[in-house]
Design a protein around this motif. Structure first.
Motif, PDB file in Angstrom:
ATOM      1  N   GLY A 164       4.818  -3.243  10.286  1.00 59.70           N
ATOM      2  CA  GLY A 164       4.780  -1.912  10.897  1.00 59.70           C
ATOM      3  C   GLY A 164       5.791  -1.783  12.018  1.00 59.70           C
ATOM      4  O   GLY A 164       6.511  -0.781  12.126  1.00 59.70           O
ATOM      5  N   ALA A 210      11.298   4.893  11.456  1.00 60.93           N
ATOM      6  CA  ALA A 210      10.351   6.006  11.350  1.00 60.93           C
ATOM      7  C   ALA A 210      10.541   6.993  12.506  1.00 60.93           C
ATOM      8  O   ALA A 210      10.511   8.211  12.305  1.00 60.93           O
ATOM      9  N   ARG A 260       0.928  -7.575   8.794  1.00 63.29           N
ATOM     10  CA  ARG A 260       0.974  -6.125   8.669  1.00 63.29           C
ATOM     11  C   ARG A 260       1.485  -5.472   9.953  1.00 63.29           C
ATOM     12  O   ARG A 260       2.249  -4.518   9.904  1.00 63.29           O
ATOM     13  N   GLY A 271       0.767  -1.247   0.000  1.00 66.10           N
ATOM     14  CA  GLY A 271       0.000   0.000   0.000  1.00 66.10           C
ATOM     15  C   GLY A 271       0.792   1.288   0.000  1.00 66.10           C
ATOM     16  O   GLY A 271       2.021   1.302   0.035  1.00 66.10           O
ATOM     17  N   ARG A 272       0.036   2.348  -0.014  1.00 65.24           N
ATOM     18  CA  ARG A 272       0.592   3.677  -0.219  1.00 65.24           C
ATOM     19  C   ARG A 272       1.448   4.150   0.926  1.00 65.24           C
ATOM     20  O   ARG A 272       2.452   4.816   0.731  1.00 65.24           O
ATOM     21  N   LEU A 273       1.030   3.803   2.155  1.00 56.78           N
ATOM     22  CA  LEU A 273       1.740   4.316   3.321  1.00 56.78           C
ATOM     23  C   LEU A 273       3.200   3.860   3.306  1.00 56.78           C
ATOM     24  O   LEU A 273       4.120   4.638   3.578  1.00 56.78           O
ATOM     25  N   ALA A 274       3.403   2.586   2.940  1.00 58.06           N
ATOM     26  CA  ALA A 274       4.760   2.050   2.911  1.00 58.06           C
ATOM     27  C   ALA A 274       5.580   2.743   1.819  1.00 58.06           C
ATOM     28  O   ALA A 274       6.760   3.048   2.024  1.00 58.06           O
ATOM     29  N   ARG A 275       4.959   2.998   0.662  1.00 58.55           N
ATOM     30  CA  ARG A 275       5.692   3.671  -0.424  1.00 58.55           C
ATOM     31  C   ARG A 275       6.073   5.087   0.003  1.00 58.55           C
ATOM     32  O   ARG A 275       7.145   5.569  -0.262  1.00 58.55           O
ATOM     33  N   LEU A 276       5.125   5.723   0.696  1.00 54.81           N
ATOM     34  CA  LEU A 276       5.360   7.084   1.182  1.00 54.81           C
ATOM     35  C   LEU A 276       6.528   7.097   2.166  1.00 54.81           C
ATOM     36  O   LEU A 276       7.401   7.965   2.127  1.00 54.81           O
ATOM     37  N   MET A 277       6.540   6.098   3.036  1.00 49.31           N
ATOM     38  CA  MET A 277       7.600   5.950   4.036  1.00 49.31           C
ATOM     39  C   MET A 277       8.942   5.746   3.330  1.00 49.31           C
ATOM     40  O   MET A 277       9.958   6.315   3.716  1.00 49.31           O
ATOM     41  N   GLU A 278       8.932   4.938   2.275  1.00 47.68           N
ATOM     42  CA  GLU A 278      10.145   4.657   1.518  1.00 47.68           C
ATOM     43  C   GLU A 278      10.684   5.962   0.911  1.00 47.68           C
ATOM     44  O   GLU A 278      11.880   6.239   0.955  1.00 47.68           O
TER      45      GLU A 278
END
Lengths: 267, 274
Positions: free
Chosen positions: B11, B18, B7, A92-99
Motif C-alpha cells: 500500500g 495514487a 500488504r 485483491g480487487r482494490l489493487a486491480r481497480l488502482m491498476e
C-alpha cells in the motif's frame, strides 16, 4: 530457395507501398531541412543554415523538452517502479481497480485532461506558469507506461519465490527491494524509461494547453514553425526532432527483439 | 513474510502514485465538471451544449472518420504485419523499422508529413502535375486528416499483429493444410480467428486515438471540425466552458469505453497514445 507464390508477391507489394507511404515523407522532410531552396530542389545545394536558424530560434524550447523528459523520467522511476511492485504484490480487487485507474489518463484524450488541469489550477499562478505544470501533465500521461512495463516483467519472473528466498536468509524489505526486485526488473525498467522519455519529448496534445509563452516545448515550437515559417525551417526543425527521438526508438526496438517470445512490453 | 505487513508495504509503495493521480487527474476532472455547470445557464448549459446541432454534426463526423480510419488501418497495417511475421527475406528488418518508426511521432509531426505528401508543394501534387493532370492538393481537408490518422495508426497495428502472429501455433495450420484446406480457407478459418484478439485491441487503440487526436488537425487546418478542434475553439475563442467541458467528458467517455470494451473482448492490455 523455394518458389514464392503469387500471394507472397502481392503481400510484399502492399507492404512496400505502405512502407513508402510512411517512409517517403520522413526522407523528404530530412532532405528539405538541409536543402538551400526547396522550390528549386536539391540542385540548389545543401546547407545547414536552416538548422542553425532553428537552433537560434528554438533552442530554449528544445532544451526545456529535454529537461522535462529527464524530470519526467526521474519522477516516473521514483513513483512508478514502487507502484508497480505494490500492484504486483497487493492482492485483491482494490489493487486491480488502482491498476485500471492509473491507465485512465492514457485512455482519455490529452486535450480533455489538459482542459481539466487548466481549469483546476488556473488560480495557482506560480505553479500554472511554471514548467512544473507541464511536468505534472507529462508524468500523469507517461506513468502508466512505466508501471505497465515493470509490471509485465514482474509477472513473467517468479519474483515472489526469489523474495521469499532472500527473506528466509534474513534480508529485510529494503535490502530485498534493492538487491532482488530491482535487478530482476532491469529490462522492464529500461523499456519503461525509454518509452517515458520518448513520449515526453513528443507530447503535444496535453502540452499545447498547458504551456505558456515562457514554457514552450519542442513540439509546441514545431506547431509554431509549421504554421508560420518556411517549409525548410519546419523541415529542419523536424530533422532536429528525429535526431533526438530516433535513437530512443531504435534502442526500444533492440530491447524488445530478444524478448519476442515473451509478452510484448509496448502496450 | 507476514501477510498484513506485506500488504502495508504494498500500500505504501502505491501511495505516491495514487496521490499524484488524485491531485492531477481525479480532482481536475471534478473541478471541470463543476466549472462546466457554473456558467450563465448553470447545469442546463451541458444540455444546451450537447444538443447543439453543430456539436452533434462534429461528433458524427469524428465518429465516421475514426471508424473509417480503423477499418482502413486494420487492412493496411494488418496485412504487412502478418506478412512480415510469417516470412523471412532480405530487407525484412528494414521494412519492420520503417513501419514502426512513426510510433512516437506527435500529431503535429504527422500533420507535417501529410503536408509534405499532399500539401501545396507536396509529392502527390508534383507527381500528378508531372503526369499531365492538375496539381492534386488535399492535405488541408478531411481527406488529409484521414491520411494522417492512418499514418500514425499503422505502426500500432503492425506491431500488435506481428506480436500476435508470432505466437500462432503453426501446427494448427499444418493440420488444416494436410486435411486439404486451400490457402484462403486456412487464412479464414485458422489464422484470422487466431489474430482476432490482436485485431480487436489494435482496432480499439486506433479508434480511440483517432477520436482524441488533436495535433494533426491543429497542424493541417483549424477549419476541420473534428471534436477535439471544436473543444479547443469553444474553450479558447468562445470561452464556452460548459460546451468545452461537456464535449471533453463525452469524448473521454467514448474513448475509455472503446478501450475497455476491447480489453474485455481481447483480454490484452490496451492503451492509446499520441
Amino acid at each position: 530457395m523455394r518458389k514464392r507464390s503469387l500471394g507472397f508477391w502481392l503481400q510484399l507489394a502492399l507492404t512496400l507501398l505502405v512502407s513508402a507511404f510512411l517512409g517517403v515523407p520522413i526522407v523528404q522532410s530530412m532532405l528539405a531541412g538541409v536543402t538551400r531552396n526547396i522550390f528549386v530542389g536539391l540542385k540548389s545545394g545543401l546547407t545547414v543554415d536552416w538548422i542553425d536558424q532553428v537552433l537560434a530560434l528554438y533552442w530554449p524550447a528544445i532544451l526545456l523538452s529535454i529537461e522535462l523528459a529527464l524530470g519526467c523520467l526521474a519522477v516516473t522511476l521514483v513513483i512508478g517502479v514502487p507502484a508497480a511492485y505494490g500492484l504486483a504484490r497487493a492482492p485483491g480487487r482494490l489493487a486491480r481497480l488502482m491498476e485500471e485507474a492509473l491507465v485512465l489518463p492514457v485512455a482519455v484524450p490529452g486535450l480533455a485532461t489538459a482542459l481539466a488541469l487548466v481549469v483546476a489550477y488556473n488560480g495557482w499562478g506560480g505553479f500554472r506558469q511554471s514548467a512544473f505544470f507541464i511536468l505534472a501533465g507529462h508524468v500523469l500521461f507517461t506513468l502508466p507506461f512505466m508501471v505497465r512495463a515493470v509490471l509485465a516483467v514482474m509477472a513473467s519472473s517468479d519474483l515472489a519465490t526469489l523474495e521469499e528466498g532472500a527473506a528466509s536468509l534474513g534480508a529485510g524489505f529494503v535490502r530485498r527491494f534493492f538487491d532482488v526486485v530491482l535487478p530482476n526488473c532491469r529490462s522492464g525498467i529500461l523499456a519503461g524509461a525509454l518509452t517515458v522519455v520518448t513520449l515526453s519529448i513528443g507530447e503535444f496534445n496535453l502540452t499545447w494547453l498547458l504551456h505558456t509563452p515562457l514554457t514552450k516545448t519542442l513540439p509546441v515550437g514545431l506547431a509554431d514553425a509549421y504554421a508560420s515559417l518556411r517549409l525548410e525551417i519546419g523541415s529542419a526543425y523536424t530533422l532536429v526532432f528525429f535526431v533526438l527521438i530516433v535513437p530512443l526508438l531504435v534502442a526500444l526496438q533492440l530491447l524488445a527483439r530478444p524478448r519476442a517470445a515473451r509478452p510484448m512490453p509496448e502496450e | 513474510m507476514g501477510a498484513p505487513r506485506g500488504r502495508v508495504i504494498a500500500g505504501l509503495m502505491i501511495l505516491p502514485a495514487a496521490l499524484l493521480f488524485l491531485a492531477f487527474f481525479v480532482l481536475p476532472l471534478v473541478r471541470l465538471v463543476v466549472a462546466g455547470g457554473a456558467g450563465p445557464d448553470g447545469w442546463a448549459g451541458y444540455g444546451t451544449a450537447l444538443a447543439d446541432t453543430r456539436h452533434l454534426a462534429s461528433l458524427m463526423e469524428t465518429l465516421v472518420l475514426s471508424i473509417a480510419t480503423t477499418l482502413a488501418t486494420l487492412v493496411l497495417g494488418g496485412i504487412p504485419g502478418l506478412f512480415l511475421a510469417r516470412n523471412r527475406f532480405p530487407g525484412r528488418t528494414f521494412l519492420v523499422s520503417v513501419l514502426t518508426l512513426p510510433l512516437a511521432f506527435p500529431g503535429v509531426v504527422v500533420g507535417f508529413m501529410v503536408i509534405l505528401l499532399a500539401g501545396r508543394q507536396g509529392l502527390i501534387g508534383q507527381v500528378s502535375q508531372l503526369l499531365g493532370g492538375e496539381r492534386i492538393v488535399f492535405a488541408y481537408s478531411m481527406a488529409g486528416l484521414f491520411l494522417g490518422y492512418i499514418y500514425f495508426s499503422i505502426p500500432r497495428v503492425v506491431l500488435t499483429v506481428m506480436a500476435s502472429a508470432e505466437k500462432l501455433d503453426p501446427q494448427l495450420e499444418e493440420a488444416a493444410r494436410s486435411l486439404g484446406a486451400s490457402p484462403w480457407r486456412v487464412f479464414q478459418d485458422v489464422i484470422l480467428p487466431g489474430l482476432k484478439p490482436a485485431l480487436i485491441s489494435a482496432g480499439a487503440i486506433t479508434f480511440a486515438t483517432s477520436m482524441g487526436a488533436f495535433g494533426t488537425a491543429f497542424t493541417l487546418a483549424t477549419r476541420i471540425d473534428v471534436l477535439p478542434m471544436v473543444i479547443y475553439t469553444e474553450f479558447t475563442l468562445g470561452v464556452n466552458l460548459a460546451a468545452a467541458a461537456g464535449l471533453s467528458l463525452l469524448l473521454g467517455a467514448v474513448t475509455w469505453a472503446a478501450l475497455a470494451l476491447a480489453r474485455s473482448a481481447a483480454g490484452a492490455g490496451v492503451a492509446a497514445a499520441g
